[in-house]
Design a protein around this motif. Sequence first.
Motif, PDB file in Angstrom:
ATOM      1  N   ASP A 151      52.010  -1.413 -18.315  1.00  0.00           N
ATOM      2  CA  ASP A 151      53.335  -0.904 -18.702  1.00  0.00           C
ATOM      3  C   ASP A 151      53.569   0.459 -18.068  1.00  0.00           C
ATOM      4  O   ASP A 151      52.669   1.314 -18.053  1.00  0.00           O
ATOM      5  CB  ASP A 151      53.439  -0.786 -20.219  1.00  0.00           C
ATOM      6  CG  ASP A 151      53.401  -2.136 -20.915  1.00  0.00           C
ATOM      7  OD1 ASP A 151      53.460  -3.158 -20.201  1.00  0.00           O
ATOM      8  OD2 ASP A 151      53.308  -2.159 -22.150  1.00  0.00           O
ATOM      9  N   ARG A 152      54.776   0.647 -17.564  1.00  0.00           N
ATOM     10  CA  ARG A 152      55.110   1.921 -16.919  1.00  0.00           C
ATOM     11  C   ARG A 152      56.538   2.330 -17.233  1.00  0.00           C
ATOM     12  O   ARG A 152      57.377   1.491 -17.580  1.00  0.00           O
ATOM     13  CB  ARG A 152      54.928   1.821 -15.394  1.00  0.00           C
ATOM     14  CG  ARG A 152      53.471   1.788 -14.954  1.00  0.00           C
ATOM     15  CD  ARG A 152      53.356   1.756 -13.442  1.00  0.00           C
ATOM     16  NE  ARG A 152      53.550   0.412 -12.911  1.00  0.00           N
ATOM     17  CZ  ARG A 152      53.720   0.140 -11.620  1.00  0.00           C
ATOM     18  NH1 ARG A 152      53.766   1.133 -10.745  1.00  0.00           N
ATOM     19  NH2 ARG A 152      53.854  -1.100 -11.201  1.00  0.00           N
ATOM     20  N   TYR A 205      59.293  -0.396 -18.133  1.00  0.00           N
ATOM     21  CA  TYR A 205      58.777  -1.682 -17.663  1.00  0.00           C
ATOM     22  C   TYR A 205      57.648  -2.158 -18.570  1.00  0.00           C
ATOM     23  O   TYR A 205      56.688  -1.427 -18.823  1.00  0.00           O
ATOM     24  CB  TYR A 205      58.259  -1.553 -16.230  1.00  0.00           C
ATOM     25  CG  TYR A 205      57.467  -2.743 -15.744  1.00  0.00           C
ATOM     26  CD1 TYR A 205      58.112  -3.934 -15.407  1.00  0.00           C
ATOM     27  CD2 TYR A 205      56.080  -2.684 -15.632  1.00  0.00           C
ATOM     28  CE1 TYR A 205      57.377  -5.044 -14.975  1.00  0.00           C
ATOM     29  CE2 TYR A 205      55.347  -3.784 -15.187  1.00  0.00           C
ATOM     30  CZ  TYR A 205      55.999  -4.954 -14.869  1.00  0.00           C
ATOM     31  OH  TYR A 205      55.282  -6.043 -14.440  1.00  0.00           O
ATOM     32  N   ARG A 206      57.796  -3.385 -19.094  1.00  0.00           N
ATOM     33  CA  ARG A 206      56.751  -4.009 -19.906  1.00  0.00           C
ATOM     34  C   ARG A 206      56.177  -5.176 -19.115  1.00  0.00           C
ATOM     35  O   ARG A 206      56.907  -6.102 -18.719  1.00  0.00           O
ATOM     36  CB  ARG A 206      57.328  -4.517 -21.220  1.00  0.00           C
ATOM     37  CG  ARG A 206      58.056  -3.467 -22.047  1.00  0.00           C
ATOM     38  CD  ARG A 206      57.138  -2.389 -22.582  1.00  0.00           C
ATOM     39  NE  ARG A 206      57.827  -1.490 -23.502  1.00  0.00           N
ATOM     40  CZ  ARG A 206      57.266  -0.409 -24.039  1.00  0.00           C
ATOM     41  NH1 ARG A 206      56.006  -0.105 -23.752  1.00  0.00           N
ATOM     42  NH2 ARG A 206      57.955   0.366 -24.853  1.00  0.00           N
ATOM     43  N   ALA A 207      54.876  -5.141 -18.861  1.00  0.00           N
ATOM     44  CA  ALA A 207      54.232  -6.185 -18.071  1.00  0.00           C
ATOM     45  C   ALA A 207      54.161  -7.492 -18.856  1.00  0.00           C
ATOM     46  O   ALA A 207      54.292  -7.524 -20.083  1.00  0.00           O
ATOM     47  CB  ALA A 207      52.834  -5.742 -17.658  1.00  0.00           C
ATOM     48  N   GLU A 250      57.557 -10.372 -18.438  1.00  0.00           N
ATOM     49  CA  GLU A 250      57.779  -8.975 -18.074  1.00  0.00           C
ATOM     50  C   GLU A 250      59.264  -8.646 -18.242  1.00  0.00           C
ATOM     51  O   GLU A 250      60.147  -9.481 -18.011  1.00  0.00           O
ATOM     52  CB  GLU A 250      57.326  -8.705 -16.627  1.00  0.00           C
ATOM     53  CG  GLU A 250      58.042  -9.501 -15.569  1.00  0.00           C
ATOM     54  CD  GLU A 250      57.569  -9.142 -14.174  1.00  0.00           C
ATOM     55  OE1 GLU A 250      56.722  -8.237 -14.052  1.00  0.00           O
ATOM     56  OE2 GLU A 250      58.047  -9.769 -13.213  1.00  0.00           O
TER      57      GLU A 250
END
Length: 325
Positions: free
Chosen positions: A26-27, A38-40, A47
């Motif tokens: 996650d970034r 951003y959620r992987a 995502e």
Amino acid sequence: MSLPEIVTDRLDDEQPVAEVALGGDDRLFVTPSRTLVYRAEGLLSDETVEELPHDIERITVEKSRRKATLTLDYGIDGEESVTIPKGKLDDVLHPMFAGVLDAHGVTDPGESVKRTFRFSELTLIVTSKRVVKHIGQSVWNEEYEEYPYEDVTNLAFEPGNVATSVVLTLGDHQERFKAPNEDARVVEATVKDALFSYYDVGNIDEFREIAAAEEGEGAPEEEEAAASSPFGDGPDLFGGDDQAEPEESEGTTGTDGIVEQVSADGEDGSAVSDGSEPVAAESVDTAELATEVSELRETIEQQSTELDRQNELIEQLIEELRAGR
């Protein structure tokens, strides 16, 4: 590190100016106009990318033991919330504040945010051209104050038992705010570096010479810059009273912080000695008690800080143990 394709598709013509790792894959990406979370892809979810524009009216933060939730208020357009690891909060707020200041027209093109500080209900943002201050339960709203360096004529720092007062002189008035003593050196260094860089000087004396020349007056004395403002020393945001022992000079300090002049005949209500010498209305016992209370508050603050650090270590250990399973 390359950007996930789903993020690239949402950037349009912008490029990220900051990136914060949130754990795992996650970034969080900050562009000039918005923040992208951003959620992987996980076992139970695909995502995703959440978009948070910077033209907000308010930011509030709620903390739990391990998480922090940022709520962004867009007025009539409603609210958006994002949850991040508690330890990443400051890393996220710093670039986000830069975008918010730009969206509100507070900063100029090319103006950079040097550092952000959060002390209880005080949010302090130091940029290359100004200091921005916000006081309140929310970490940001439109009721902020800004102090451009072009208006600053003097700078001083006044240490106290619990906090240090930062004193900005702007023409004929002063602005004050407090930083906890454990962070005071960093605040002082950051403000000085930004101010001196703006004026292209190497120290406070050179800055005062330039400021005095621009005003067409002699350089202001440091004592004048450190004088009390008409409204006292600003809000006490740290639960401490930076009370000094009363001086045996021309007056005593009342409970409202205003110096009461003591006359020889005691007309102001102060006691008069047999030799017609004024005697302070407050006893030496009172000064000792005030000192003991201040020291006790400082000890409590230190113990609270240590407990917070221990909790952080315990939470980190739990996270690592879970990751190892």
